[in-house]
Write a protein that holds these residues in place. Structure first.
Motif, PDB file in Angstrom:
ATOM      1  N   TYR A 188       0.835  -1.205   0.000  1.00 45.45           N
ATOM      2  CA  TYR A 188       0.000   0.000   0.000  1.00 45.45           C
ATOM      3  C   TYR A 188       0.867   1.252   0.000  1.00 45.45           C
ATOM      4  O   TYR A 188       2.070   1.219   0.271  1.00 45.45           O
ATOM      5  CB  TYR A 188      -0.926   0.017   1.221  1.00 45.45           C
ATOM      6  CG  TYR A 188      -0.291   0.595   2.472  1.00 45.45           C
ATOM      7  CD1 TYR A 188      -0.497   1.920   2.834  1.00 45.45           C
ATOM      8  CD2 TYR A 188       0.539  -0.177   3.277  1.00 45.45           C
ATOM      9  CE1 TYR A 188       0.101   2.455   3.968  1.00 45.45           C
ATOM     10  CE2 TYR A 188       1.143   0.347   4.411  1.00 45.45           C
ATOM     11  CZ  TYR A 188       0.912   1.673   4.746  1.00 45.45           C
ATOM     12  OH  TYR A 188       1.514   2.197   5.858  1.00 45.45           O
ATOM     13  N   ASN A 201      -3.348   4.908  -1.475  1.00 42.79           N
ATOM     14  CA  ASN A 201      -3.222   4.414  -2.843  1.00 42.79           C
ATOM     15  C   ASN A 201      -3.665   5.443  -3.869  1.00 42.79           C
ATOM     16  O   ASN A 201      -3.140   6.540  -3.913  1.00 42.79           O
ATOM     17  CB  ASN A 201      -3.998   3.096  -2.959  1.00 42.79           C
ATOM     18  CG  ASN A 201      -3.583   2.115  -1.870  1.00 42.79           C
ATOM     19  OD1 ASN A 201      -2.406   2.036  -1.518  1.00 42.79           O
ATOM     20  ND2 ASN A 201      -4.546   1.390  -1.306  1.00 42.79           N
ATOM     21  N   SER A 217      -0.767  -0.756  -4.826  1.00 39.70           N
ATOM     22  CA  SER A 217      -1.513  -1.553  -3.851  1.00 39.70           C
ATOM     23  C   SER A 217      -1.994  -2.848  -4.487  1.00 39.70           C
ATOM     24  O   SER A 217      -2.725  -2.825  -5.481  1.00 39.70           O
ATOM     25  CB  SER A 217      -2.713  -0.763  -3.328  1.00 39.70           C
ATOM     26  OG  SER A 217      -3.453  -1.528  -2.415  1.00 39.70           O
TER      27      SER A 217
END
Length: 362
Positions: A188, A201, A217
């Protein structure tokens, strides 16, 4: 003869329809109810419509390094979708995904302070005020049993703060069933920039995706039986453009430059950052129950028995990569009853983690 021509025509039409169907399948992948990847024109990705990026020119690769010529090998990341040339994978912003992300954004750890309600940390950060141009580290990745109202993660970060204003960027791995739709460990990114704007993200406009295969992500491969896994990541400022790149660093194949956060998004770190660090973190449930951190075990003399952070390097103001042993680091541990932090040996900077519980404090 007419029948033959009609048959040939029919087969051509079927072939075209099937071809279109295959292209359509290639252009999007659905992982779960929360996550759908779409292949989007790199020059038309949503982030470029950000008001601060109206005149931004997409940087296709960083100036600081090129992929290493190494032997091909297994990567800890999994290519869920390989987009066609000229396109990049972007997670579709479904209503549920956006709503969950907004909820967790409000709870997300501010790495520049150790006082975040419901959040516990174990890690290190630099004590002097930089300037810094980046951070590199290898983070062990673990499977944990995390409830839907909790999160557990580990990340590297860079940032600056003044008065009540902060800018920072984080990237690493996280287990967050509510956000990602399953209990796996996901890679992430998170950022906070000018006017307090920022998000996970690509939920909001900002991060510019460049790789057509590696996503900012995505779910990380499951732990192999009896094996170990880790991700090696970096956040590094480009000397020519000032953009903050994140790179997937690989041991047996070329590094992959995933993308970057444009410098225009920030008012405190557009030129450099004052603090860099590496941290394990958790977010407790509203009831006060804190989840496990790292691999759920306290650090011990057995370095393989708990989560670890190794190969940590910092990038100084002159864009020189230096070992963490050349800096004075501040240790951060706010709940020693539930979590631990222990100096490592050789390449391991520290081991961390713990089981959590219902009396870890707030």
């Amino acid at each position: 003869m007419d029948f033959v021509f009609k048959l040939v025509g029919f087969l051509i039409i079927v072939s075209i329809v099937q071809s279109k169907g295959n292209v359509k399948d290639l252009m999007s992948v659905k992982l779960n109810e929360n996550t759908i990847y779409d292949c989007v024109d790199i020059y038309k990705q949503p982030s470029l419509s950000h008001p601060l990026l109206q005149n931004h020119k997409v940087q296709l690769e960083p100036s600081f390094a090129k992929p290493k010529n190494q032997v091909k090998g297994e990567s800890e990341r999994k290519n869920i979708i390989e987009c066609p040339n000229g396109t990049v994978p972007i997670i579709r912003n479904t209503k549920k995904y956006v709503a969950n992300a907004q909820y967790w954004t409000e709870k997300h750890l501010n790495p520049l302070t150790t006082d975040s309600h419901g959040t516990h940390i174990a890690g290190v950060r630099t004590t002097d005020q930089g300037p810094y141009r980046g951070v590199i580290a290898s983070l062990s990745v673990h499977d944990l049993n995390i409830s839907r109202d909790q999160a557990s993660y580990a990340h590297i970060y860079i940032g600056s703060g003044i008065y009540n204003k902060v800018n920072f960027i984080q990237t690493g791995w996280m287990i967050n069933p509510s956000l990602f739709g399953d209990g796996r460990a996901w890679s992430y990114g998170f950022w906070k920039g000018a006017n307090g704007a920022g998000c996970y993200n690509t939920i909001c406009r900002g991060f510019v995706q460049v790789s057509k295969t590696d996503h900012l992500s995505g779910p990380l491969p499951q732990l192999p039986a009896g094996g170990e896994r880790a991700i090696s990541v970096s956040i590094q400022q480009d000397k020519k453009t000032g953009n903050w790149w994140t790179t997937d660093i690989r041991q047996n194949e070329p590094d992959v430059h995933i993308g970057y956060w444009p410098k225009e998004l920030f008012d405190l770190i557009s030129k450099s950052a004052n603090i860099v660090g590496v941290t394990g973190s958790v977010q407790a449930s509203p009831s006060g129950q804190s989840p496990p951190m790292g691999n759920g075990h306290f650090p011990s003399d057995d370095e393989a028995g708990s989560a670890r952070v190794e190969e940590v390097k910092f990038i100084d103001n002159d864009f020189v990569v230096k070992g963490s042993d050349q800096y004075k680091l501040e240790k951060l541990l706010d709940s020693s009853k539930c979590y631990g932090l222990k100096d490592g040996k050789k390449s391991i900077l520290f081991n961390y983690g713990g089981p959590g519980g219902n009396s870890c404090g707030i």
